[in-house]
Design an enzyme around this catalytic site. Structure first.
Site, PDB file in Angstrom:
ATOM      1  N   LEU A  64      43.159  37.302  38.830  1.00  0.00           N
ATOM      2  CA  LEU A  64      43.145  36.544  39.923  1.00  0.00           C
ATOM      3  C   LEU A  64      41.966  35.427  40.220  1.00  0.00           C
ATOM      4  O   LEU A  64      41.833  34.805  41.420  1.00  0.00           O
ATOM      5  CB  LEU A  64      43.222  37.439  41.269  1.00  0.00           C
ATOM      6  CG  LEU A  64      44.510  38.417  41.362  1.00  0.00           C
ATOM      7  CD1 LEU A  64      44.561  39.118  42.372  1.00  0.00           C
ATOM      8  CD2 LEU A  64      45.781  37.405  41.103  1.00  0.00           C
ATOM      9  N   ASP A  65      41.226  35.318  39.127  1.00  0.00           N
ATOM     10  CA  ASP A  65      40.085  34.175  39.417  1.00  0.00           C
ATOM     11  C   ASP A  65      39.901  33.521  37.852  1.00  0.00           C
ATOM     12  O   ASP A  65      38.933  33.282  37.671  1.00  0.00           O
ATOM     13  CB  ASP A  65      38.856  34.877  39.938  1.00  0.00           C
ATOM     14  CG  ASP A  65      37.859  33.706  40.547  1.00  0.00           C
ATOM     15  OD1 ASP A  65      38.651  32.549  40.924  1.00  0.00           O
ATOM     16  OD2 ASP A  65      36.803  33.966  40.736  1.00  0.00           O
ATOM     17  N   VAL A  66      40.933  33.104  37.217  1.00  0.00           N
ATOM     18  CA  VAL A  66      40.720  32.621  35.932  1.00  0.00           C
ATOM     19  C   VAL A  66      40.185  30.983  36.153  1.00  0.00           C
ATOM     20  O   VAL A  66      41.173  30.193  36.737  1.00  0.00           O
ATOM     21  CB  VAL A  66      42.219  32.533  35.183  1.00  0.00           C
ATOM     22  CG1 VAL A  66      41.955  31.942  33.868  1.00  0.00           C
ATOM     23  CG2 VAL A  66      42.602  34.215  35.042  1.00  0.00           C
ATOM     24  N   THR A 103      39.882  31.118  43.552  1.00  0.00           N
ATOM     25  CA  THR A 103      39.482  29.834  43.244  1.00  0.00           C
ATOM     26  C   THR A 103      40.460  28.935  43.653  1.00  0.00           C
ATOM     27  O   THR A 103      41.384  28.755  42.782  1.00  0.00           O
ATOM     28  CB  THR A 103      38.471  29.362  42.216  1.00  0.00           C
ATOM     29  OG1 THR A 103      37.421  30.284  42.114  1.00  0.00           O
ATOM     30  CG2 THR A 103      37.927  28.123  42.130  1.00  0.00           C
TER      31      THR A 103
END
Length: 133
Positions: A64-66, A103
């Site tokens: 969930l934050d690649v 992000t």
């Protein structure tokens, strides 16, 4: 590849994951220093991160934050780090209240809309990175 965990504690009061220290820049810093990568430079880190996403997905998790800042470069390897927003797909909520985590520039539409996320949500982030590079 995923940065190796040195300790996992799933119990109360605070579940946590300790990961190995990795000496090396992140992809974001490399992009700022050297500009966009040539296609032949992009492929190896993209393959490494895709492998890391497959690894965590087969274990029932999404990152969930690649984003470039969460991809560390160590020699010829790219390692996915920062599992602070990771979600166990077997659970319904990430936090005490549902909210979009990640992000924004790298979040999949379903993630922004606070809908069900899947491993494809992480692949979206990787695709945005590849587009930027």
């Amino acid at each position: 590849m995923v940065v190796p965990a040195t300790r996992v504690d799933r119990g109360p009061p605070r579940p946590h994951l300790l990961i190995e220290y990795v000496e090396g820049p992140n992809l974001h810093d490399l992009m700022l220093r050297h500009g966009p990568l040539a296609p032949e430079q992009l492929l190896p880190p993209a393959v490494h991160v895709a492998g890391a996403l497959h690894f965590i997905a087969t274990r029932g998790y999404v990152h969930l934050d690649v984003k470039p800042g969460n991809i560390l470069i160590k020699g010829e390897r790219a390692l996915l780090t920062d599992f602070g927003f990771a979600k166990d797909l077997a659970l319904t909520a990430i936090t005490g209240q549902e909210m979009a985590l990640g992000t924004p520039n790298y979040m999949a539409p379903e993630q922004i809309k606070e809908q069900n996320v899947t491993p494809a949500s992480d692949q979206f982030g990787l695709a945005v990175i590849a587009y930027e590079l």
